[in-house]
Write a protein that holds these residues in place. Structure first.
Motif, PDB file in Angstrom:
ATOM      1  N   TRP A 158       0.839  -1.199   0.000  1.00 10.64           N
ATOM      2  CA  TRP A 158       0.000   0.000   0.000  1.00 10.64           C
ATOM      3  C   TRP A 158       0.876   1.253   0.000  1.00 10.64           C
ATOM      4  O   TRP A 158       0.647   2.198  -0.745  1.00 10.64           O
ATOM      5  CB  TRP A 158      -0.904   0.019   1.238  1.00 10.64           C
ATOM      6  CG  TRP A 158      -2.017  -0.966   1.206  1.00 10.64           C
ATOM      7  CD1 TRP A 158      -2.410  -1.737   0.154  1.00 10.64           C
ATOM      8  CD2 TRP A 158      -2.894  -1.287   2.291  1.00 10.64           C
ATOM      9  NE1 TRP A 158      -3.479  -2.535   0.512  1.00 10.64           N
ATOM     10  CE2 TRP A 158      -3.805  -2.277   1.812  1.00 10.64           C
ATOM     11  CE3 TRP A 158      -3.011  -0.860   3.609  1.00 10.64           C
ATOM     12  CZ2 TRP A 158      -4.801  -2.820   2.622  1.00 10.64           C
ATOM     13  CZ3 TRP A 158      -4.004  -1.403   4.412  1.00 10.64           C
ATOM     14  CH2 TRP A 158      -4.895  -2.372   3.916  1.00 10.64           C
ATOM     15  N   ASP A 161       2.740   1.826  -3.396  1.00 11.15           N
ATOM     16  CA  ASP A 161       1.839   2.391  -4.407  1.00 11.15           C
ATOM     17  C   ASP A 161       1.544   3.864  -4.137  1.00 11.15           C
ATOM     18  O   ASP A 161       1.547   4.698  -5.053  1.00 11.15           O
ATOM     19  CB  ASP A 161       0.529   1.602  -4.444  1.00 11.15           C
ATOM     20  CG  ASP A 161       0.696   0.214  -5.040  1.00 11.15           C
ATOM     21  OD1 ASP A 161       1.740  -0.028  -5.675  1.00 11.15           O
ATOM     22  OD2 ASP A 161      -0.208  -0.621  -4.865  1.00 11.15           O
ATOM     23  N   THR A 162       1.284   4.186  -2.858  1.00 11.25           N
ATOM     24  CA  THR A 162       0.932   5.563  -2.496  1.00 11.25           C
ATOM     25  C   THR A 162       2.116   6.506  -2.700  1.00 11.25           C
ATOM     26  O   THR A 162       1.964   7.602  -3.255  1.00 11.25           O
ATOM     27  CB  THR A 162       0.466   5.616  -1.027  1.00 11.25           C
ATOM     28  OG1 THR A 162      -0.647   4.731  -0.858  1.00 11.25           O
ATOM     29  CG2 THR A 162       0.046   7.026  -0.656  1.00 11.25           C
ATOM     30  N   TYR A 165       2.768   7.023  -6.385  1.00  7.42           N
ATOM     31  CA  TYR A 165       1.753   7.920  -6.949  1.00  7.42           C
ATOM     32  C   TYR A 165       2.043   9.372  -6.564  1.00  7.42           C
ATOM     33  O   TYR A 165       2.006  10.277  -7.414  1.00  7.42           O
ATOM     34  CB  TYR A 165       0.372   7.517  -6.449  1.00  7.42           C
ATOM     35  CG  TYR A 165      -0.724   8.481  -6.831  1.00  7.42           C
ATOM     36  CD1 TYR A 165      -1.289   8.455  -8.109  1.00  7.42           C
ATOM     37  CD2 TYR A 165      -1.180   9.432  -5.917  1.00  7.42           C
ATOM     38  CE1 TYR A 165      -2.282   9.352  -8.462  1.00  7.42           C
ATOM     39  CE2 TYR A 165      -2.172  10.330  -6.270  1.00  7.42           C
ATOM     40  CZ  TYR A 165      -2.731  10.286  -7.539  1.00  7.42           C
ATOM     41  OH  TYR A 165      -3.703  11.179  -7.886  1.00  7.42           O
ATOM     42  N   PHE A 166       2.344   9.596  -5.291  1.00  5.95           N
ATOM     43  CA  PHE A 166       2.578  10.962  -4.807  1.00  5.95           C
ATOM     44  C   PHE A 166       3.794  11.584  -5.491  1.00  5.95           C
ATOM     45  O   PHE A 166       3.730  12.713  -5.997  1.00  5.95           O
ATOM     46  CB  PHE A 166       2.783  10.952  -3.294  1.00  5.95           C
ATOM     47  CG  PHE A 166       3.114  12.298  -2.722  1.00  5.95           C
ATOM     48  CD1 PHE A 166       2.118  13.224  -2.464  1.00  5.95           C
ATOM     49  CD2 PHE A 166       4.434  12.644  -2.455  1.00  5.95           C
ATOM     50  CE1 PHE A 166       2.432  14.480  -1.947  1.00  5.95           C
ATOM     51  CE2 PHE A 166       4.753  13.895  -1.947  1.00  5.95           C
ATOM     52  CZ  PHE A 166       3.747  14.816  -1.691  1.00  5.95           C
TER      53      PHE A 166
END
Length: 286
Positions: A158, A161-162, A165-166
């Protein structure tokens, strides 16, 4: 209701459900594993059926995937107080391979037979035989302490991925950061900068908890974090390739606003079994 609101509402409901399953006991943990494998196999069969003519395998794929997952469960001897059954997974695999061969010979035209068989058996092979290894991240009994390894890997994915993305969305192309596409034909929005950001976060996150969860020192924690980050992002791209090749936007709509199992657990499904194999290597070799 907007799509963002649906995504947030579903996450607020789903995350406590997942943690309840991991906390409650053997039955709920293993049901969660079977759901992930079975639902993912249904999505896989649905997507690849678009490419080659053959029988609908959306019922067969989940059943065979769950059987392979159960094979690992009972071969391990870790759950319900049952003794280990050596070689059980191999017997189940033989039965699954034989069943797929029989269906292919009986129902698939010759020019489609070989690619159809390889694509369809990919569901139980990837999600049951490979994905079923995830049960070795789980222990037996009541309480979250029996799921700490699983939770560490899950939260690392998690976080990866976060963070990716950020960094890719808000930092790539700004300040001193460039913007270099990672895999433009598979996932145009992913960048090398995001991949590096996700990798660094994952390594740091795993190194913090590798000691109390796995009993690892900093070096082993670094190795585990690096492997998880690389495997997770490869798993993401693997599912992106499958969806793009089959002309599928989302694997399914099982999770409102989020897509399906192969959309949300794509990183985890490749990385978590690697953790099991790496754990064995680090324990016995290093």
């Amino acid at each position: 209701m907007s799509n963002l609101a649906v995504r947030i509402l579903f996450a607020v409901i789903a995350i406590p459900v997942v943690f309840f399953c991991l906390w409650f006991g053997d039955v709920t943990r293993l049901l969660l594993m079977c759901f992930i494998g079975g639902a993912g196999a249904w999505e896989w069969a649905r997507m690849v059926s678009k490419m080659y003519k053959g029988p609908d395998m959306r019922a067969v794929a989940p059943v065979t995937t769950v059987l392979l997952t159960l094979g690992w469960i009972f071969q391990s001897g870790k759950f319900f107080g049952f003794p280990a059954v050596p070689g059980l997974e191999g017997l189940v695999l033989l039965a699954v391979v034989a069943a797929y061969i029989a269906i292919a010979y009986a129902k698939v035209e010759t020019e489609h037979l070989f690619p159809w068989w390889l694509l369809q058996i990919g569901a139980p092979a990837y999600l049951g035989l490979w994905g079923g290894l995830n049960i070795f991240l789980l222990g037996s009994g009541h309480g979250l302490e029996h799921s700490y390894k699983f939770i560490l890997v899950m939260t690392a994915m998690w976080g990866c991925d976060t963070a990716a993305y950020f960094v890719g969305k808000f930092l790539a192309g700004r300040l001193c950061f460039g913007r270099h596409p990672l895999a433009p034909t598979l996932s145009p929005k992913k960048t090398w900068e995001g991949a590096v950001g996700g990798t660094l976060f994952t390594i740091g996150w795993v190194m913090i908890f590798a000691g109390p969860v796995f009993g690892y020192d900093a070096v082993k924690g670094f190795i585990l974090g690096l492997v998880l980050a690389l495997a997770g992002q490869c798993g993401d791209l693997l599912m992106s390739a499958l969806k793009r090749w089959t002309g599928t936007k989302d694997a399914s709509q099982i999770f409102p606003g989020h897509g399906g199992v192969l959309d949300r657990a794509d990183s985890f499904l490749l990385a978590a079994p690697m953790t099991v194999l790496l754990f064995d290597f680090l324990e016995k070799v290093l």
